[in-house]
Design an enzyme around this catalytic site. Structure first.
Site, PDB file in Angstrom:
ATOM      1  N   VAL A  74       0.807  -1.224   0.000  1.00  0.00           N
ATOM      2  CA  VAL A  74       0.000   0.000   0.000  1.00  0.00           C
ATOM      3  C   VAL A  74       0.845   1.281   0.000  1.00  0.00           C
ATOM      4  O   VAL A  74       0.559   2.229  -0.749  1.00  0.00           O
ATOM      5  CB  VAL A  74      -1.038  -0.032   1.155  1.00  0.00           C
ATOM      6  CG1 VAL A  74      -0.369  -0.069   2.500  1.00  0.00           C
ATOM      7  CG2 VAL A  74      -1.982   1.134   1.061  1.00  0.00           C
ATOM      8  N   ARG A 108       7.913  -8.160  -6.490  1.00  0.00           N
ATOM      9  CA  ARG A 108       8.442  -9.528  -6.513  1.00  0.00           C
ATOM     10  C   ARG A 108       7.380 -10.513  -7.014  1.00  0.00           C
ATOM     11  O   ARG A 108       7.668 -11.367  -7.828  1.00  0.00           O
ATOM     12  CB  ARG A 108       8.956  -9.918  -5.127  1.00  0.00           C
ATOM     13  CG  ARG A 108       9.846 -11.122  -5.161  1.00  0.00           C
ATOM     14  CD  ARG A 108      10.859 -11.105  -4.036  1.00  0.00           C
ATOM     15  NE  ARG A 108      10.200 -10.854  -2.736  1.00  0.00           N
ATOM     16  CZ  ARG A 108      10.797 -11.045  -1.570  1.00  0.00           C
ATOM     17  NH1 ARG A 108      12.028 -11.516  -1.511  1.00  0.00           N
ATOM     18  NH2 ARG A 108      10.173 -10.781  -0.446  1.00  0.00           N
ATOM     19  N   VAL A 143      10.014  -2.123   0.481  1.00  0.00           N
ATOM     20  CA  VAL A 143       9.814  -3.520   0.878  1.00  0.00           C
ATOM     21  C   VAL A 143       9.984  -3.632   2.393  1.00  0.00           C
ATOM     22  O   VAL A 143      10.400  -2.679   3.051  1.00  0.00           O
ATOM     23  CB  VAL A 143      10.809  -4.457   0.140  1.00  0.00           C
ATOM     24  CG1 VAL A 143      10.591  -4.372  -1.372  1.00  0.00           C
ATOM     25  CG2 VAL A 143      12.256  -4.145   0.492  1.00  0.00           C
ATOM     26  N   ALA A 185      11.237  -4.040   6.015  1.00  0.00           N
ATOM     27  CA  ALA A 185      12.554  -3.757   6.601  1.00  0.00           C
ATOM     28  C   ALA A 185      13.230  -5.067   7.010  1.00  0.00           C
ATOM     29  O   ALA A 185      12.558  -6.052   7.297  1.00  0.00           O
ATOM     30  CB  ALA A 185      12.380  -2.851   7.815  1.00  0.00           C
ATOM     31  N   SER A 234       6.689   9.050   6.536  1.00  0.00           N
ATOM     32  CA  SER A 234       5.618   8.944   7.522  1.00  0.00           C
ATOM     33  C   SER A 234       4.329   9.541   7.011  1.00  0.00           C
ATOM     34  O   SER A 234       4.336  10.464   6.210  1.00  0.00           O
ATOM     35  CB  SER A 234       6.006   9.666   8.812  1.00  0.00           C
ATOM     36  OG  SER A 234       4.920   9.605   9.714  1.00  0.00           O
ATOM     37  N   LYS A 253      13.486   9.097  11.730  1.00  0.00           N
ATOM     38  CA  LYS A 253      12.165   8.443  11.594  1.00  0.00           C
ATOM     39  C   LYS A 253      11.893   7.561  12.818  1.00  0.00           C
ATOM     40  O   LYS A 253      10.764   7.484  13.306  1.00  0.00           O
ATOM     41  CB  LYS A 253      12.099   7.618  10.306  1.00  0.00           C
ATOM     42  CG  LYS A 253      10.804   6.801  10.158  1.00  0.00           C
ATOM     43  CD  LYS A 253       9.593   7.713  10.038  1.00  0.00           C
ATOM     44  CE  LYS A 253       8.224   7.113  10.043  1.00  0.00           C
ATOM     45  NZ  LYS A 253       7.884   5.777  10.030  1.00  0.00           N
ATOM     46  N   HIS A 279      10.883   9.771  15.532  1.00  0.00           N
ATOM     47  CA  HIS A 279       9.498  10.169  15.218  1.00  0.00           C
ATOM     48  C   HIS A 279       8.522   9.101  15.708  1.00  0.00           C
ATOM     49  O   HIS A 279       7.525   9.393  16.366  1.00  0.00           O
ATOM     50  CB  HIS A 279       9.333  10.375  13.701  1.00  0.00           C
ATOM     51  CG  HIS A 279       7.902  10.391  13.238  1.00  0.00           C
ATOM     52  ND1 HIS A 279       7.162   9.230  13.088  1.00  0.00           N
ATOM     53  CD2 HIS A 279       7.059  11.403  12.941  1.00  0.00           C
ATOM     54  CE1 HIS A 279       5.940   9.542  12.713  1.00  0.00           C
ATOM     55  NE2 HIS A 279       5.850  10.851  12.612  1.00  0.00           N
ATOM     56  N   GLU A 330       5.732   9.192  18.494  1.00  0.00           N
ATOM     57  CA  GLU A 330       4.364   8.750  18.148  1.00  0.00           C
ATOM     58  C   GLU A 330       3.838   7.804  19.250  1.00  0.00           C
ATOM     59  O   GLU A 330       2.702   7.949  19.711  1.00  0.00           O
ATOM     60  CB  GLU A 330       4.416   8.052  16.789  1.00  0.00           C
ATOM     61  CG  GLU A 330       3.151   7.356  16.341  1.00  0.00           C
ATOM     62  CD  GLU A 330       3.369   6.555  15.032  1.00  0.00           C
ATOM     63  OE1 GLU A 330       3.939   7.099  14.079  1.00  0.00           O
ATOM     64  OE2 GLU A 330       2.981   5.370  14.983  1.00  0.00           O
ATOM     65  N   TYR A 331       4.676   6.858  19.675  1.00  0.00           N
ATOM     66  CA  TYR A 331       4.271   5.960  20.770  1.00  0.00           C
ATOM     67  C   TYR A 331       3.916   6.773  22.016  1.00  0.00           C
ATOM     68  O   TYR A 331       2.935   6.496  22.705  1.00  0.00           O
ATOM     69  CB  TYR A 331       5.418   5.004  21.147  1.00  0.00           C
ATOM     70  CG  TYR A 331       5.553   3.734  20.343  1.00  0.00           C
ATOM     71  CD1 TYR A 331       5.610   3.742  18.958  1.00  0.00           C
ATOM     72  CD2 TYR A 331       5.681   2.505  20.997  1.00  0.00           C
ATOM     73  CE1 TYR A 331       5.780   2.574  18.236  1.00  0.00           C
ATOM     74  CE2 TYR A 331       5.857   1.323  20.284  1.00  0.00           C
ATOM     75  CZ  TYR A 331       5.908   1.355  18.904  1.00  0.00           C
ATOM     76  OH  TYR A 331       6.092   0.198  18.196  1.00  0.00           O
ATOM     77  N   LYS A 391       5.517  -2.900  16.260  1.00  0.00           N
ATOM     78  CA  LYS A 391       6.420  -3.502  15.287  1.00  0.00           C
ATOM     79  C   LYS A 391       7.895  -3.256  15.590  1.00  0.00           C
ATOM     80  O   LYS A 391       8.743  -3.782  14.900  1.00  0.00           O
ATOM     81  CB  LYS A 391       6.063  -3.025  13.890  1.00  0.00           C
ATOM     82  CG  LYS A 391       4.743  -3.652  13.396  1.00  0.00           C
ATOM     83  CD  LYS A 391       4.538  -3.514  11.920  1.00  0.00           C
ATOM     84  CE  LYS A 391       4.080  -2.128  11.539  1.00  0.00           C
ATOM     85  NZ  LYS A 391       2.704  -1.811  12.016  1.00  0.00           N
ATOM     86  N   ARG A 412      27.696   3.121  46.417  1.00  0.00           N
ATOM     87  CA  ARG A 412      28.574   2.402  45.476  1.00  0.00           C
ATOM     88  C   ARG A 412      29.991   2.336  46.016  1.00  0.00           C
ATOM     89  O   ARG A 412      30.689   1.330  45.877  1.00  0.00           O
ATOM     90  CB  ARG A 412      28.566   3.099  44.108  1.00  0.00           C
ATOM     91  CG  ARG A 412      27.237   2.982  43.359  1.00  0.00           C
ATOM     92  CD  ARG A 412      27.259   3.737  42.033  1.00  0.00           C
ATOM     93  NE  ARG A 412      28.191   3.160  41.090  1.00  0.00           N
ATOM     94  CZ  ARG A 412      29.177   3.819  40.493  1.00  0.00           C
ATOM     95  NH1 ARG A 412      29.372   5.095  40.762  1.00  0.00           N
ATOM     96  NH2 ARG A 412      29.963   3.206  39.647  1.00  0.00           N
ATOM     97  N   SER A 442      38.115   0.645  43.059  1.00  0.00           N
ATOM     98  CA  SER A 442      37.937   0.086  41.715  1.00  0.00           C
ATOM     99  C   SER A 442      38.218   1.201  40.723  1.00  0.00           C
ATOM    100  O   SER A 442      38.349   2.361  41.083  1.00  0.00           O
ATOM    101  CB  SER A 442      36.514  -0.454  41.547  1.00  0.00           C
ATOM    102  OG  SER A 442      35.638   0.598  41.300  1.00  0.00           O
TER     103      SER A 442
HETATM  104  C1  6PG Z   1       4.203   6.515  10.204  1.00  0.00           C
HETATM  105  C2  6PG Z   1       3.997   5.461  11.248  1.00  0.00           C
HETATM  106  C3  6PG Z   1       4.203   4.078  10.722  1.00  0.00           C
HETATM  107  C4  6PG Z   1       3.761   3.027  11.750  1.00  0.00           C
HETATM  108  C5  6PG Z   1       4.842   2.769  12.793  1.00  0.00           C
HETATM  109  C6  6PG Z   1       4.363   2.310  14.142  1.00  0.00           C
HETATM  110  O1  6PG Z   1       5.041   7.355  10.473  1.00  0.00           O
HETATM  111  O2  6PG Z   1       3.517   6.537   9.178  1.00  0.00           O
HETATM  112  O3  6PG Z   1       4.906   5.704  12.271  1.00  0.00           O
HETATM  113  O4  6PG Z   1       5.513   3.977  10.323  1.00  0.00           O
HETATM  114  O5  6PG Z   1       2.584   3.419  12.303  1.00  0.00           O
HETATM  115  O6  6PG Z   1       5.662   1.780  12.259  1.00  0.00           O
HETATM  116  O7  6PG Z   1       3.874   1.033  14.076  1.00  0.00           O
HETATM  117  P1  6PG Z   1       3.611   0.121  15.366  1.00  0.00           P
HETATM  118  O8  6PG Z   1       2.697   0.868  16.267  1.00  0.00           O
HETATM  119  O9  6PG Z   1       2.945  -1.089  14.776  1.00  0.00           O
HETATM  120  O10 6PG Z   1       4.938  -0.207  15.979  1.00  0.00           O
END
Ligand code: 6PG
Length: 483
Positions: free
Chosen positions: A12, A33, A74, A76, A128, A183, A186, A190-191, A260, A446, A478
């Protein structure tokens, strides 16, 4: 040979990038492929375009103008190396290979060097924005061999998202794996953003019993102000979505998160570089905890939470406290992410353009927001800014909002609602602004048990002392080896 660029990998993201390039007047050759996908694509989505299909890599390469530009979309990992091996025999010195997947930056470091030895210019680029972004304007973060940049700049900047004044969300990031590193950060951010929004949701839902419809209104309202961002916008939409039976879909989705790996990589890199990127770390761990669903079901039967705690009495005030807590925590998260970028730049000798990175993230990508404009402004004001928290806009917000931030978290703790990202952000804030932390005791311990030595406040930094704490230990200390 008439095509401007060749793209391998018609999943996609690949398909949408190709269509985007075509819209901007570039002639694209495509290969996949599973070759039948090429024909399907040409007969379907690419019908009526000037996109050209190839049934082998050799044919694809033959279709390209020199220097040839071959972009891989493709999976990673090994697949990228295999594809590079397939393409290489058909290329000549000066040709360019671009990897647009979510590759680990160390792989891109390695590929840049290995390909340079063969005269091939490699670009590892972050892309992204998901499907929509790829189709109509992603954020693009290219790094790798700087000699390749002039050859791809026009295509990348044409297809990238644009901010209000027309500036593309794409610029050269830096050498080797710098593009993929940026990235990765980034995605870590995002997380963090996603986790913060989930905690705000939990606080409002469980703290005050808001329904999805009410939550829709709250988030839609938030999206009009300081929190204006793609993730807040889609969150509002999610709350409004009904399942086939007319009930809110959100309530039917299982609470176990997937991942991921890019968030985990960010946390690992933070540990490697000794940077306290605590919020992203907590966001990764929160996903891990969510995945322990069966264990949590068991634990919920025996482990109790607080009882008899009243809900916050002023609903509107609580909503505003949570909003401010979210905004403050977001500032901390980005400050931490930028600390990591700064250190990675130093460590890898990448000349990272911090303001440019904010601009690349300003539009197109998943973390796009009004807030990133403020980060760009901070770096425009001071290119050498040490930390975002030291910019007067950001410390101004924290100074003004911190009472609300603390109040929201007092409620969270009293009610037993977990807010790991909110609380770690506040702990970081309180730690970062503290001149004297309790690490003096840590150093004493320590030295006590392992003769690890300590520095003294009344002696120059870098001079180490050992005390024979009990009278029993020897005088040998030490080394001052640090991991
Ligand atoms: C983007 C996203 C995209 C994907 C991430 C996170 O920038 O378009 O970050 O790359 O959403 O890989 O994916 P996970 O939440 O599955 O780790």
């Amino acid at each position: 040979a008439s095509c401007d660029i060749g793209l391998i990998g018609l999943a996609v993201m690949g398909q949408n990038l190709v269509l985007n390039m075509n819209d901007h007047g570039f002639k694209v050759a495509v290969f996949n492929r599973t070759v039948s996908k090429v024909d399907d694509f040409l007969a379907d989505e690419a019908k009526g375009t000037q996109i050209v299909g190839a049934h082998s890599i050799e044919e694809l390469v033959r279709l390209l103008k020199r220097p040839r530009r071959v972009m891989l979309m493709v999976k990673a990992g090994d697949t990228v190396d295999q594809m590079i091996d397939h393409v290489l025999p058909h290329l000549e010195a000066g040709d360019i290979i671009i990897d647009g997947g979510n590759s680990l930056f160390t792989d891109s470091n390695r590929r840049t060097k290995a390909l340079a030895e063969k005269g091939i210019l490699f670009i590892g680029t972050g892309v992204s924005g998901g499907e929509e972004g790829a189709r109509f304007g992603p954020s693009i973060m290219p790094g790798g061999n700087p000699a390749a940049w002039p050859h791809v700049k026009d295509i990348f900047q044409a297809i990238a998202a644009k901010v209000d004044d027309g500036t593309p969300c794409c610029d050269w990031v830096g050498e080797d794996g710098a593009g993929h590193y940026v990235k990765m950060v980034h995605n870590g951010i995002e997380y963090g953003d996603i986790q913060l929004i989930c905690e705000a949701y939990d606080l409002l839902k469980r703290g005050l019993g808001f329904t999805p419809d009410e939550l829709h209104d709250i988030f839609a309202e938030w999206n009009k102000g300081e929190l204006d961002s793609f993730l807040i916008e889609i969150t509002a939409e999610i709350f409004a979505k009904k399942d086939e039976d007319g009930k809110p879909l959100i309530d039917k989705i299982l609470d176990t998160a997937g991942q991921k790996g890019t968030g985990k990589w960010t946390a690992i890199s933070a540990l490697d570089l000794g940077q306290p990127v605590t919020l992203i770390g907590e966001a990764v761990f929160a996903r891990c905890l969510s995945a322990l669903k069966d264990e949590r079901i068991e634990a919920s039967k025996v482990l109790t939470g607080p009882s008899g705690v009243a809900a916050p009495s002023d609903r509107d005030a609580f909503i505003e406290d949570v909003r401010r807590a979210l905004y403050c925590s977001k500032i901390i998260s980005y400050a931490q992410g930028y600390m990591l970028l700064r250190e990675a730049g130093k460590e890898n000798h990448w000349n990272l353009n911090m303001g440019g990175i904010a601009l690349m993230w300003r539009g197109g990508c998943i973390i796009r927001s009004r807030f990133l404009g403020k980060i760009k402004e901070a770096y425009d004001k001071n290119h050498a800014l040490d930390n975002l928290l030291l910019d007067n806009f950001f410390f101004g917000v924290l100074n003004q909002y911190q009472a609300s931030w603390r109040k929201a978290l007092v409620h969270a703790i009293e009610l037993g609602i977990p807010t790991p990202a909110f609380t770690t952000a506040l702990a970081f804030y309180d730690g970062y602004r503290t001149e004297r932390l309790p690490a003096n005791l840590l150093q004493a311990q320590r030295d006590f048990f392992g003769a690890h030595t300590y520095e003294r406040i009344d002696q120059p930094r870098g001079k180490f002392f050992h005390t024979n704490w009990t009278g029993r230990g020897g005088r040998v200390s030490s080394t001052t080896y640090n991991a």
